[in-house]
Design an enzyme around this catalytic site. Structure first.
Site, mmCIF file in Angstrom:
data_model
loop_
_atom_site.group_PDB
_atom_site.id
_atom_site.type_symbol
_atom_site.label_atom_id
_atom_site.label_comp_id
_atom_site.label_asym_id
_atom_site.label_seq_id
_atom_site.Cartn_x
_atom_site.Cartn_y
_atom_site.Cartn_z
ATOM 1 N N HIS A 92 0.851 -1.190 0.000
ATOM 2 C CA HIS A 92 0.000 0.000 0.000
ATOM 3 C C HIS A 92 0.886 1.239 0.000
ATOM 4 C CE1 HIS A 92 -3.894 1.999 1.795
ATOM 5 N NE2 HIS A 92 -3.263 2.822 0.969
ATOM 6 N N HIS A 148 1.165 4.774 -2.485
ATOM 7 C CA HIS A 148 0.762 5.595 -3.642
ATOM 8 C C HIS A 148 2.025 6.288 -4.133
ATOM 9 C CE1 HIS A 148 -3.572 5.220 -2.637
ATOM 10 N NE2 HIS A 148 -3.092 5.101 -1.403
ATOM 11 N N HIS A 189 -9.585 0.667 -1.523
ATOM 12 C CA HIS A 189 -9.590 1.287 -0.204
ATOM 13 C C HIS A 189 -11.008 1.163 0.364
ATOM 14 C CE1 HIS A 189 -5.817 3.005 -1.486
ATOM 15 N NE2 HIS A 189 -5.715 3.834 -0.472
ATOM 16 N N GLU A 197 -11.368 3.043 5.757
ATOM 17 C CA GLU A 197 -10.337 3.970 6.275
ATOM 18 C C GLU A 197 -11.069 4.986 7.143
ATOM 19 O OE1 GLU A 197 -8.396 6.401 3.290
ATOM 20 O OE2 GLU A 197 -6.801 7.052 4.663
ATOM 21 N N ASP A 221 1.581 4.022 2.760
ATOM 22 C CA ASP A 221 0.537 4.846 2.135
ATOM 23 C C ASP A 221 1.142 6.003 1.321
ATOM 24 O OD1 ASP A 221 -2.098 5.262 1.471
ATOM 25 O OD2 ASP A 221 -2.696 6.134 3.379
ATOM 26 N N ASP A 222 1.475 7.122 2.000
ATOM 27 C CA ASP A 222 2.017 8.321 1.334
ATOM 28 C C ASP A 222 3.192 8.832 2.167
ATOM 29 O OD1 ASP A 222 -0.202 8.819 -0.783
ATOM 30 O OD2 ASP A 222 -1.291 8.525 1.090
HETATM 31 N N1 HPA Z 1 -6.952 7.123 1.088
HETATM 32 C C1 HPA Z 1 -7.589 7.485 -0.022
HETATM 33 N N2 HPA Z 1 -6.968 7.984 -1.073
HETATM 34 C C2 HPA Z 1 -5.641 8.137 -1.017
HETATM 35 C C3 HPA Z 1 -4.932 7.771 0.101
HETATM 36 C C4 HPA Z 1 -5.613 7.224 1.203
HETATM 37 O O1 HPA Z 1 -5.072 6.851 2.258
HETATM 38 N N3 HPA Z 1 -3.629 8.064 -0.160
HETATM 39 C C5 HPA Z 1 -3.567 8.556 -1.415
HETATM 40 N N4 HPA Z 1 -4.792 8.605 -1.936
HETATM 41 ZN ZN ZN Z 2 -3.930 4.650 0.390
#
Ligand code: HPA
Ligand code: ZN
Length: 326
Positions: A16, A18, A196, A199, A277-278
């Site tokens: 996971h 991006h 996703h 969350e 994630d990011d």
């Molecule tokens: N959630 C939804 N969209 C996203 C995320 C996330 O954690 N990170 C980058 N785009």
């Molecule tokens: Zn994500």
């Protein structure tokens, strides 16, 4: 405490990430300069100070603005290559990498420019870094079904360069069922399917991702702990959750890392994994996620081993690579 060293050194897969969320401010400013793009921030420091988020949407607004510096194939290559080198340093041997083509095609960047740059970095990582990396195309769920179909059509000439599809962006108000027909088509095409769900959104979105989209993994999924029947389903079907602790902390899904439910999900027998994630926005790459989570909730060597094993088992790596680690 020797666990942080074990966590850092153990071979792992990242499921996971991006790729646009790996773009560090320094590289973003370098690309802005070379491409003549004006950023709404005067400096790297000012940009970093803007990274204070209250929820998912407050992050997404800044994340999409940051992607505006990406114009040429070389920009996509450079971003992915920087991530892959960083992943190697964390002993990531396999990465299933998300990309968001609609963020770029909406600005007039061609699909081929995006895919070819990212794909070339993945190929080079295999030979030069020993990292096995493949791409997953994500649809932006705040956009329409028609736009997702259009994006899929634009990507089909590059079908050999990505292995699956995902669903990201603003979750609440954009349930999985909005994309049921798109996913049915992707399934016919033999693509891997993830989304996703859970969350910020409710357990109901995890149920519909499973039953209507027929996904193989759930990205995040941390809200599943609110629904015992869903927990049982995830366990029985061995559906992996790609959990991102520092993301959840920075987007205020949990008030403190000590409140994170990853250990409960793992101890309930779910196929939990740890991911970044990011990382450029949330203050850490995959090993930072492992170590900070450990410092907050106290993982054991057995937890560490199970998390690493889960990551290879749930990855879309070729069987030879998976079998070496599970
Ligand atoms: N959630 C939804 N969209 C996203 C995320 C996330 O954690 N990170 C980058 N785009
Ligand atoms: Zn994500």
């Amino acid at each position: 405490d020797r666990l942080p060293e074990l966590l850092r050194r153990m071979p792992k897969a990242e499921l996971h990430i991006h790729i646009e969320g790996s773009l560090e401010p320094e590289l973003m400013f370098a690309m802005a300069a070379r491409n003549g793009v004006k950023l709404p921030y005067a400096s790297v420091d000012e940009l970093r100070r803007a990274y204070a988020f209250s929820n998912l949407q407050s992050f997404l607004d800044i994340y999409y603005a940051g992607a505006s510096v990406l114009l040429h194939e070389q920009d996509f290559f450079d971003m992915a290559w920087a991530y892959l080198q960083r992943a190697r340093a964390d002993n990531v041997l396999r990465a299933d990498i998300f990309f968001d083509p609609q963020t770029h095609t909406a600005r007039g960047v061609a699909m081929g420019t995006v895919v070819n740059g990212l794909y070339r970095a993945c190929r080079q990582a295999r030979t030069e870094l020993g990292v096995d990396a493949e791409l997953i195309l994500c649809f932006l769920r705040h956009l329409s079904e028609a736009e997702a179909f259009d994006t899929l059509e634009q990507a089909l000439p590059h079908r050999d360069k990505f292995i699956g599809v995902g669903l990201d962006s603003s979750e609440v108000g954009h349930p999985p069922e909005k994309f049921a027909r798109v996913y049915a088509k992707c399934r016919e095409l033999g693509l891997h399917l993830v989304a996703h769900a859970g969350e910020e959104g409710p357990p109901a979105y995890v149920w519909t991702a499973l039953d209507l989209l027929k996904v193989e993994r759930i990205d995040h999924g941390v809200q599943s702990s609110k629904d015992p029947a869903l927990m049982e389903r995830l366990k029985q079907d061995r559906i992996a959750l790609t959990v991102c602790p520092l993301s959840n902390l920075k987007l205020c899904v949990f008030p403190k890392l000590a409140d994170h439910n990853l250990k409960q999900l793992l101890e309930a027998g779910l196929a939990v994994t740890v991911n970044s994630d990011d990382p450029a926005y949330f203050g850490g790459y995959i090993n930072d996620n492992f170590v900070q989570l450990h410092e907050a909730v106290g993982l054991t060597a057995q937890h560490a081993y199970q998390l690493a094993r889960n990551s290879f088992e749930a990855s879309f790596a070729p069987p030879e690579l998976k079998q070496r680690y599970v």
